[in-house]
Design an enzyme around this catalytic site. Structure first.
Site, short mmCIF file in Angstrom:
data_model
loop_
_atom_site.label_atom_id
_atom_site.label_comp_id
_atom_site.label_asym_id
_atom_site.label_seq_id
_atom_site.Cartn_x
_atom_site.Cartn_y
_atom_site.Cartn_z
N ASN A 128 1.02 -1.32 -0.06
CA ASN A 128 0.12 -0.10 0.16
C ASN A 128 0.83 1.11 -0.08
O ASN A 128 0.33 2.16 -0.80
CB ASN A 128 -0.88 0.13 1.11
CG ASN A 128 -0.30 0.04 2.60
OD1 ASN A 128 0.94 -0.53 2.74
ND2 ASN A 128 -0.98 0.64 3.56
N GLY A 159 2.10 -5.42 7.52
CA GLY A 159 0.98 -6.05 6.64
C GLY A 159 -0.26 -6.56 7.55
O GLY A 159 -0.68 -6.09 8.49
N SER A 160 -1.16 -7.81 6.81
CA SER A 160 -2.21 -8.32 7.55
C SER A 160 -2.04 -8.80 8.92
O SER A 160 -0.88 -9.37 9.10
CB SER A 160 -2.99 -9.24 6.74
OG SER A 160 -2.18 -10.45 6.65
N GLU A 176 3.66 -4.47 12.40
CA GLU A 176 2.85 -3.28 12.45
C GLU A 176 1.46 -3.81 11.46
O GLU A 176 1.62 -4.20 10.31
CB GLU A 176 3.38 -2.27 11.62
CG GLU A 176 2.59 -0.94 11.88
CD GLU A 176 1.52 -0.56 10.92
OE1 GLU A 176 0.22 -0.62 10.93
OE2 GLU A 176 1.99 -0.19 9.78
N CYS A 208 -3.37 1.71 6.42
CA CYS A 208 -3.72 0.86 7.91
C CYS A 208 -4.26 1.98 8.90
O CYS A 208 -5.01 1.58 9.54
CB CYS A 208 -2.37 0.15 8.18
SG CYS A 208 -1.01 1.46 8.84
N GLU A 244 7.87 1.88 17.17
CA GLU A 244 8.82 2.21 16.18
C GLU A 244 8.73 4.04 16.00
O GLU A 244 7.74 4.55 16.35
CB GLU A 244 8.47 2.04 14.78
CG GLU A 244 8.77 0.55 14.50
CD GLU A 244 8.43 0.01 13.06
OE1 GLU A 244 9.50 -0.79 12.76
OE2 GLU A 244 7.39 0.24 12.42
#
Length: 509
Positions: free
Chosen positions: A176, A252-253, A274, A308, A489
């Site tokens: 993304n 990602g997912s 994340e 996200c 982060e």
């Protein structure tokens, strides 16, 4: 092994000519891995589609275990030298990479758009500038890191801490925000003294490949930066399982993140995950709608809703609910969806056909679950020119009248779909906002600072924005709770992910 050929290329599926520094074979962009300072072909390749046209435009290496093994060996062999040159020297290299990337801003923005589906203008104003900022911010801040210390006078000892790099870091980036999020991992990993093996999504590998060229041009020592492209279930899993990879950073997912954790945890690897989000906005009765609605339009539909941090649930106080819905729908209908090359397009195409089908399936779920679709898919038809009619386009869609348990209110859709719900009481909306398995972010809209502070502290998420959205200070911690991931982060907080801290106790009498 072969070197990259720099050529001026024309993508036959696009209307514009782009001057891009990559191989162009058989009418298609031809990517390569980058291992120990060399660009390498692989035996097999993956078709990569231009989301705007639905046509294949690039061939991406389908890396297998041998490719990953070479990349990890390359990184491991370079580690001692890179770790030993110190923060200041590493910062010089990273700053040079940032400078070279910035010089190629237009080229990278066009490539990111062509590969991901987003408007060129968005890539040029958000993705690539943020990638440059990531590199510079970590290079500048990590040269001033201080260790902690204390003295135990009664027993005559001094304690101090020191941080050491881990070794080889495996960095797995999503489709993304490909370069934006890869550099957010890459900059702290390298500044800490680690060497890296990077794997972009097989659907958006072009800018990672171009970044490898930048690292090559910047003269970064061989083996410090390695790139392997390929599928997550093969190349990505080989990276995670490799015994010489000491840490894994993944965006990602949640489902894939859980699988990575299941593999890495028994191997005692460090992880930074994340993951997904089902982010809520809470709009109180005293909110400034002239400010809230334009921002929440962006929060819902920027980058086709494929961020996200995008808002997909909007809870609006009953006293302003009807007014909010009317104004929000009116603003949504004004959004231009179309050619990513067109500067007037606010939304481009979704990244891939499978994802488009998923998003449209959730819109059908909303109808099955009793929702009312006020605008967007199934309500109006999107008129596109012939050359874009096979692209992966989806209209911004607004849904009301769903129960909190409905699939569109619980699951991460990751597209231009947002649901609006009504609430009456503060305690009620806090419970409803928290009633999902995710905890990435939220936003609160009110003119009352007491309300903002009170609600923000009760929301079970990693970031709360008040009267704004996507405003980021890289010095602040970023991450999620619950199913949205582990770790934090940022220019200071990434130290924990990419280094090991030890205590040294010295007797002084």
């Amino acid at each position: 092994m072969t070197k990259t050929y720099c050529t001026t290329t024309t993508d036959p599926s696009a209307s514009q000519t782009m001057s891009l520094n990559y191989n162009y074979r058989g009418g298609l962009v031809h990517l390569q891995n980058y291992v120990y300072g060399e660009f390498e072909d692989t035996e097999d390749y993956i078709d990569s589609y231009n989301p705007a046209t639905g046509q294949v435009w690039a061939k991406v290496p389908d890396s297998h275990q041998g490719d990953v093994n070479r990349a990890v060996y390359s990184a491991k062999s370079a580690f001692n030298h890179w770790a030993g040159i110190g923060y200041a020297k590493r910062a010089q290299y990273i700053m040079k990479v940032a400078k070279l990337l910035e010089k190629r801003m237009d080229e990278f923005a066009k490539a990111e758009s062509r590969d991901q589906g987003k408007p060129v203008g968005l890539a040029k104003t958000m993705d690539i500038p943020r990638a440059v900022l990531n590199l510079r911010s970590f290079a500048e801040s990590w040269t001033h890191i201080l260790n902690s210390s204390n003295t135990l006078n009664e027993i005559g000892t001094v304690n101090y801490s020191s941080r050491s790099p881990l070794g080889v870091a495996g960095l797995i980036a999503p489709w993304n925000l490909p370069l934006y999020l890869l550099t957010f991992k890459l900059a702290p990993a390298l500044m800490a003294g680690n060497t890296v093996v990077c794997k972009p999504s097989e659907m958006t590998s072009v800018t990672a490949f171009l970044l490898a060229q930048v690292f090559h041009e910047a003269g970064v020592p061989r083996g410090v930066f390695n790139l392997v492209c390929g599928y997550g279930h093969s190349a990505g899993e080989f990276i995670v399982r490799h015994p010489d990879v000491r840490m894994v950073s993944f965006t990602g997912s949640t489902a894939v993140g859980a699988k990575i954790a299941a593999i890495a945890a028994p191997m005692m690897k460090k992880m930074s995950l994340e993951l997904g989000g089902k982010n809520a906005a809470i709009v109180f009765g005293d909110a400034n709608l002239e400010r809230a609605i334009p921002t929440l339009i962006k929060a819902s539909f920027l980058n086709q809703g494929e961020i996200c941090l995008c808002t997909s649930r909007i809870f609006v106080h009953s006293s302003i609910y009807e007014e909010f819905v009317e104004k929000f729908v009116r603003a949504t209908k004004r959004i231009t969806v179309g050619d990513p090359d067109d500067p007037n397009s606010f939304m481009g195409a979704l990244n891939n056909l499978g994802h488009l089908k998923k998003v449209k399936t959730y819109i059908e779920f909303a109808k099955e679950d009793g929702g009312q679709i006020l605008c967007g898919e199934t309500v109006t038809t999107l008129n596109l020119p012939r050359e874009l009619q096979k692209g992966y386009y989806c209209q911004p869609t607004v849904i009301t009248r769903l129960q909190d348990t409905a699939r569109c209110m619980q699951d991460e859709i990751f597209g231009p779909v947002t649901c609006i719900a009504c609430f009456d009481e503060e305690h009620e909306v806090i419970a409803r906002a928290n009633n999902v398995k995710y905890g990435l972010c939220a936003s609160v809209w009110s003119e009352n600072l007491g309300t903002i502070h009170r609600v923000a502290n009760k929301l079970d998420v990693g970031t709360v924005w008040a009267n704004c959205w996507l405003v980021r200070s890289l010095d602040m911690p970023f991450g999620g709770t619950k199913g949205s991931g582990t770790g934090r982060e940022g220019t200071h907080h990434s130290l924990e992910a990419y280094t090991e801290e030890k205590t040294i106790c010295l007797k002084i009498n």
